[in-house]
Motif scaffolding. Structure first.
Motif: not given
Length: 138
Positions: A20-22, A77-79, A84-87, A116-122
């Protein structure tokens, strides 16, 4: 939920907070007119860090270091890459949508997708990747 003294929930929260900070930093940096250059620098930095880690692992462990690196980034890294790209896409287009007056719905939709992408990645990093790494090294 504890693996070798690591609480997965705390690690999940740490990862989510870091992502989220990123995202917030990328959005803030994209609010000026030099956003293309800033995004290029961010992407170059991320690529260089990955290259350094691959080189370090390969130098220390040989060909096994490459496998170790791949294991260390799988599956989160799949998510992470789409996150990162969507951000960056979201941040680059934020000014355009604000100027057109169509920003509230778009910002909410973009933030939900990014969340959703952040929480999935985490989740993948804390619960799946951490278990894989611990099982390999124990």
């Amino acid at each position: 939920l504890k693996c070798l003294g690591i609480d997965k929930w705390d690690y999940f929260l740490y990862c989510a907070k870091r992502y989220y900070i990123q995202f917030v930093i990328i959005v803030i940096l994209n609010l000026n007119s030099k956003r293309k250059y800033i995004n290029s620098v961010i992407c170059i930095y991320k690529g260089m860090m990955a290259s350094i880690l691959i080189c370090f692992a390969t130098i220390n462990y040989g060909a096994g270091g490459l496998i170790l690196f791949i294991i260390s980034i799988f599956p989160h890294y799949i998510l992470y890459i789409p996150m990162f790209v969507f951000g960056i896409y979201f941040a680059m287009n934020l000014n355009k949508y604000i100027r057109n007056g169509k920003y509230v719905k778009w910002i909410i939709k973009g933030c939900v997708i990014e969340s959703v992408l952040i929480l999935g990645t985490a989740f993948c990093e804390a619960y799946i990747n951490l278990s894989i790494i611990i099982n390999i090294f124990t």
